[in-house]
Design a protein around this motif. Structure first.
Motif, PDB file in Angstrom:
ATOM      1  N   GLU A 181      29.255  29.521  35.775  1.00 28.68           N
ATOM      2  CA  GLU A 181      30.515  29.480  35.030  1.00 28.68           C
ATOM      3  C   GLU A 181      31.572  30.228  35.815  1.00 28.68           C
ATOM      4  O   GLU A 181      31.278  31.234  36.452  1.00 28.68           O
ATOM      5  CB  GLU A 181      30.369  30.165  33.663  1.00 28.68           C
ATOM      6  N   LYS A 217      25.375  39.693  27.265  1.00 28.59           N
ATOM      7  CA  LYS A 217      26.011  38.395  27.063  1.00 28.59           C
ATOM      8  C   LYS A 217      25.513  37.324  28.031  1.00 28.59           C
ATOM      9  O   LYS A 217      26.056  36.253  28.100  1.00 28.59           O
ATOM     10  CB  LYS A 217      27.532  38.527  27.206  1.00 28.59           C
ATOM     11  N   GLN A 218      24.474  37.639  28.834  1.00 29.90           N
ATOM     12  CA  GLN A 218      23.933  36.639  29.741  1.00 29.90           C
ATOM     13  C   GLN A 218      22.418  36.675  29.705  1.00 29.90           C
ATOM     14  O   GLN A 218      21.822  37.628  29.227  1.00 29.90           O
ATOM     15  CB  GLN A 218      24.448  36.860  31.171  1.00 29.90           C
ATOM     16  N   ARG A 229      26.899  38.558  36.009  1.00 34.16           N
ATOM     17  CA  ARG A 229      28.313  38.245  35.841  1.00 34.16           C
ATOM     18  C   ARG A 229      29.190  39.373  36.337  1.00 34.16           C
ATOM     19  O   ARG A 229      28.751  40.512  36.486  1.00 34.16           O
ATOM     20  CB  ARG A 229      28.629  37.908  34.402  1.00 34.16           C
ATOM     21  N   ALA A 230      30.443  39.019  36.592  1.00 35.65           N
ATOM     22  CA  ALA A 230      31.470  39.986  36.968  1.00 35.65           C
ATOM     23  C   ALA A 230      32.776  39.502  36.356  1.00 35.65           C
ATOM     24  O   ALA A 230      33.014  38.300  36.266  1.00 35.65           O
ATOM     25  CB  ALA A 230      31.587  40.086  38.483  1.00 35.65           C
ATOM     26  N   VAL A 231      33.614  40.449  35.927  1.00 40.48           N
ATOM     27  CA  VAL A 231      34.867  40.107  35.251  1.00 40.48           C
ATOM     28  C   VAL A 231      36.031  40.782  35.961  1.00 40.48           C
ATOM     29  O   VAL A 231      35.975  41.975  36.257  1.00 40.48           O
ATOM     30  CB  VAL A 231      34.835  40.547  33.762  1.00 40.48           C
ATOM     31  N   ALA A 282      29.827  39.965  41.821  1.00 40.87           N
ATOM     32  CA  ALA A 282      28.828  39.306  40.975  1.00 40.87           C
ATOM     33  C   ALA A 282      27.505  39.146  41.728  1.00 40.87           C
ATOM     34  O   ALA A 282      26.424  39.291  41.140  1.00 40.87           O
ATOM     35  CB  ALA A 282      29.341  37.952  40.503  1.00 40.87           C
ATOM     36  N   HIS A 312      35.381  30.966  34.379  1.00 40.58           N
ATOM     37  CA  HIS A 312      36.436  30.608  33.429  1.00 40.58           C
ATOM     38  C   HIS A 312      37.535  31.652  33.392  1.00 40.58           C
ATOM     39  O   HIS A 312      37.305  32.843  33.619  1.00 40.58           O
ATOM     40  CB  HIS A 312      35.869  30.317  32.028  1.00 40.58           C
ATOM     41  N   GLN A 357      42.612  36.852  33.297  1.00 40.82           N
ATOM     42  CA  GLN A 357      41.276  37.438  33.340  1.00 40.82           C
ATOM     43  C   GLN A 357      40.314  36.360  33.810  1.00 40.82           C
ATOM     44  O   GLN A 357      40.346  35.243  33.301  1.00 40.82           O
ATOM     45  CB  GLN A 357      40.908  37.918  31.941  1.00 40.82           C
ATOM     46  N   THR A 400      36.244  35.391  34.684  1.00 41.72           N
ATOM     47  CA  THR A 400      34.834  35.742  34.522  1.00 41.72           C
ATOM     48  C   THR A 400      33.999  34.788  35.371  1.00 41.72           C
ATOM     49  O   THR A 400      34.163  33.574  35.274  1.00 41.72           O
ATOM     50  CB  THR A 400      34.401  35.610  33.045  1.00 41.72           C
ATOM     51  N   VAL A 415      30.033  33.818  36.255  1.00 37.28           N
ATOM     52  CA  VAL A 415      28.622  33.967  35.894  1.00 37.28           C
ATOM     53  C   VAL A 415      27.786  33.235  36.932  1.00 37.28           C
ATOM     54  O   VAL A 415      28.013  32.050  37.193  1.00 37.28           O
ATOM     55  CB  VAL A 415      28.343  33.393  34.484  1.00 37.28           C
ATOM     56  N   ARG A 433      39.701  41.742  35.279  1.00 39.58           N
ATOM     57  CA  ARG A 433      40.636  41.871  34.161  1.00 39.58           C
ATOM     58  C   ARG A 433      42.010  42.284  34.666  1.00 39.58           C
ATOM     59  O   ARG A 433      42.135  42.934  35.697  1.00 39.58           O
ATOM     60  CB  ARG A 433      40.133  42.914  33.165  1.00 39.58           C
TER      61      ARG A 433
END
Length: 129
Positions: free
Chosen positions: A85, A9-10, A16-18, A66, A87, A114, A116, A118, A20
């Motif tokens: 990003e 997705k990148q 990226r790191a999420v 990240a 968000h 959550q 995210t 980037v 949750r």
């Protein structure tokens, strides 16, 4: 024919790191996301280090994650990383009840969020242009 794996997705110059199921309202978490959006990584870490907000410690850990992803998984240069990003999204809301006078009840909502992050390597985009 078998199913093909979903593409990442990148981009190649992104990491990226999420975070949750974080037990804070998305509104409060978004205040921190706005603070670091568009900053260089070292500046964003400094902003979070000295922020008085409660989620700042966990957002800082996510940012460090990240950065580690960028270095180890994608081979990017840490010094040229920018928070491209940041968000926030809603997650589930636990609904509870608080007892009130005369046998009544008042609702309590315990939201989860959550986040995210980037990161983008700006040195590679400058070379490509």
């Amino acid at each position: 024919m078998g199913k093909t794996k979903n593409p990442p997705k990148q981009g190649a110059n992104e990491s990226r790191a999420v975070l949750r199921m974080y037990r804070s309202s998305p509104q409060k978490l978004n205040l921190l996301a706005q603070q670091i959006r568009g900053l260089k990584v070292e500046r964003a870490l400094a902003e979070l280090q000295f922020s008085p907000k409660r989620p700042a410690k966990d957002v800082r850990k996510l940012l460090q994650s990240a950065i580690a992803n960028a270095e180890n998984n994608h081979g990017l240069d840490i010094d040229s990383l920018v928070v491209a990003e940041a968000h926030v999204g809603k997650n589930l809301v636990m609904k509870r009840i608080r007892a009130r006078a005369r046998g009544r009840a008042a609702p309590i909502q315990k939201p989860f969020a959550q986040l995210t992050i980037v990161l983008r390597d700006v040195s590679q985009t400058a070379e490509a242009a």
